[in-house]
Enzyme design. Structure first.
Site, PDB file in Angstrom:
ATOM      1  N   HIS A  29      -4.632   2.221   7.530  1.00 17.77           N
ATOM      2  CA  HIS A  29      -3.459   1.859   8.327  1.00 17.77           C
ATOM      3  C   HIS A  29      -2.636   3.077   8.712  1.00 17.77           C
ATOM      4  O   HIS A  29      -2.449   3.988   7.908  1.00 17.77           O
ATOM      5  CB  HIS A  29      -2.566   0.897   7.534  1.00 17.77           C
ATOM      6  CG  HIS A  29      -3.111  -0.498   7.483  1.00 17.77           C
ATOM      7  ND1 HIS A  29      -2.805  -1.377   6.475  1.00 17.77           N
ATOM      8  CD2 HIS A  29      -3.945  -1.168   8.313  1.00 17.77           C
ATOM      9  CE1 HIS A  29      -3.422  -2.526   6.692  1.00 17.77           C
ATOM     10  NE2 HIS A  29      -4.121  -2.424   7.802  1.00 17.77           N
ATOM     11  N   GLU A  55       0.852  -1.180   0.000  1.00 19.69           N
ATOM     12  CA  GLU A  55       0.000   0.000   0.000  1.00 19.69           C
ATOM     13  C   GLU A  55       0.890   1.232   0.000  1.00 19.69           C
ATOM     14  O   GLU A  55       2.101   1.140   0.194  1.00 19.69           O
ATOM     15  CB  GLU A  55      -0.943  -0.015   1.214  1.00 19.69           C
ATOM     16  CG  GLU A  55      -0.237  -0.006   2.550  1.00 19.69           C
ATOM     17  CD  GLU A  55      -1.161  -0.307   3.742  1.00 19.69           C
ATOM     18  OE1 GLU A  55      -2.273  -0.830   3.542  1.00 19.69           O
ATOM     19  OE2 GLU A  55      -0.750  -0.028   4.872  1.00 19.69           O
TER      20      GLU A  55
END
Length: 299
Positions: free
Chosen positions: A257, A218
């Site tokens: 996150h 990511e």
């Protein structure tokens, strides 16, 4: 973010011979997920809840300390469901007691605490996976985590992922292509984690049973670029299929996150995908393409 010394003697991290304990065993999270792990067939040998030693829970012994669990039932792997304020101590206790694989599910451990953990376990003979991760599964052998076990079938494809849900999605697609999974490693999405993308990819590339690796990353940080550069340098002929989540995330904002925040030019999805392609990784632009691409590169 920090390297650890360990000889990898298992398939990859966990298998049917792993002797697993659960830290935070009698709490609600620990109880629920330990029950699921046991039902899956995982070799859970007991758990740790300070002050409750000597009791049994889910038909397994409860110990006051990790060292007691190592001494009495030969535990070598732990999964941690301890609340964030106490989780760093739980990790360090496990490392001290000689546990080899420490899988930390807890989300929200303070960064300052993880900095201490990093320094503390750097010279210990253990491997930390997580925190804030879904765990590790070697299908049909051991599920040490919170992933839905039924999605995973045994096979030849390894998965490394920062995202829990995308781990399950990738596994589902790979299985639907008639291919299965050797081991799936959810490394976690926090700023400071134990096993990095590079280290997890390296474990799978060096695993004789794994013929292809899926690497799901990511935005934010350098982990995927580091893994890609290592892969190129390794000269490995095993194909790696890559995907980067967060392409549409606005710059400078944390999305999901804690570690998924674009700082520099190389942190963007676009830059990471470019680096990965330059290093010989088969990059897909949508998670929906992962299974097809794996089937294509392993055909």
């Amino acid at each position: 973010m920090f390297s650890q010394k360990i000889e990898n003697t298992m398939s990859v991290l966990v298998n049917k011979d792993s002797k697993i304990i659960v830290q935070g065993f009698t709490g609600s999270e620990g109880t629920f997920h330990a029950g699921q792990m046991i039902e899956y067939g995982t070799n859970v040998v007991g758990g740790v809840t300070p002050g409750k030693g000597g009791q049994t829970h889910l038909d397994k012994p409860v110990f006051n300390t990790v060292s007691e669990a190592v001494e009495k039932v030969g535990a070598d792997t732990t999964i941690i469901f301890v609340p964030p304020a106490f989780a760093a101590d739980a990790i360090m206790e496990a490392a001290d007691a000689g546990i080899k694989v420490i899988i930390t599910i807890t989300e929200g451990i303070p960064v300052a605490d993880m900095t201490k953990v990093a320094a503390y376990i750097a010279n210990k003979d253990c491997r930390l996976v997580g925190p804030n991760c879904p765990g590790v599964i070697t299908p049909e052998e051991a599920k040490v985590g919170i992933m839905p076990g039924f999605v995973f079938k045994k096979g030849k494809v390894g998965i490394v992922s920062k995202s829990g849900t995308l781990t399950y999605e990738a596994a589902d697609q790979v299985v639907k292509q008639g291919l299965g999974i050797t081991t799936a490693i959810g490394i976690g999405g926090d700023p400071i984690i134990g096993t990095t993308t590079k280290e997890a990819v390296e474990l799978l590339i060096n695993d004789d049973e794994t013929e292809c690796v899926v690497m799901i990353g990511e935005i934010g940080g350098q982990l995927e670029a580091d893994a890609a550069k290592w892969y190129k340098k390794s000269g490995s002929k095993k194909p790696v299929v890559g995907f980067i989540a967060g392409e549409t995330a606005p710059k400078g904002r944390t999305m999901g996150h804690a570690g998924a925040i674009v700082g520099g030019a190389d942190d963007t999805a676009e830059a990471k995908k470019r680096i990965m392609r330059e290093c010989g990784i088969h990059v897909v632009d949508s998670p929906a393409e992962i299974g097809k691409k794996v089937a294509e590169v392993t055909a």
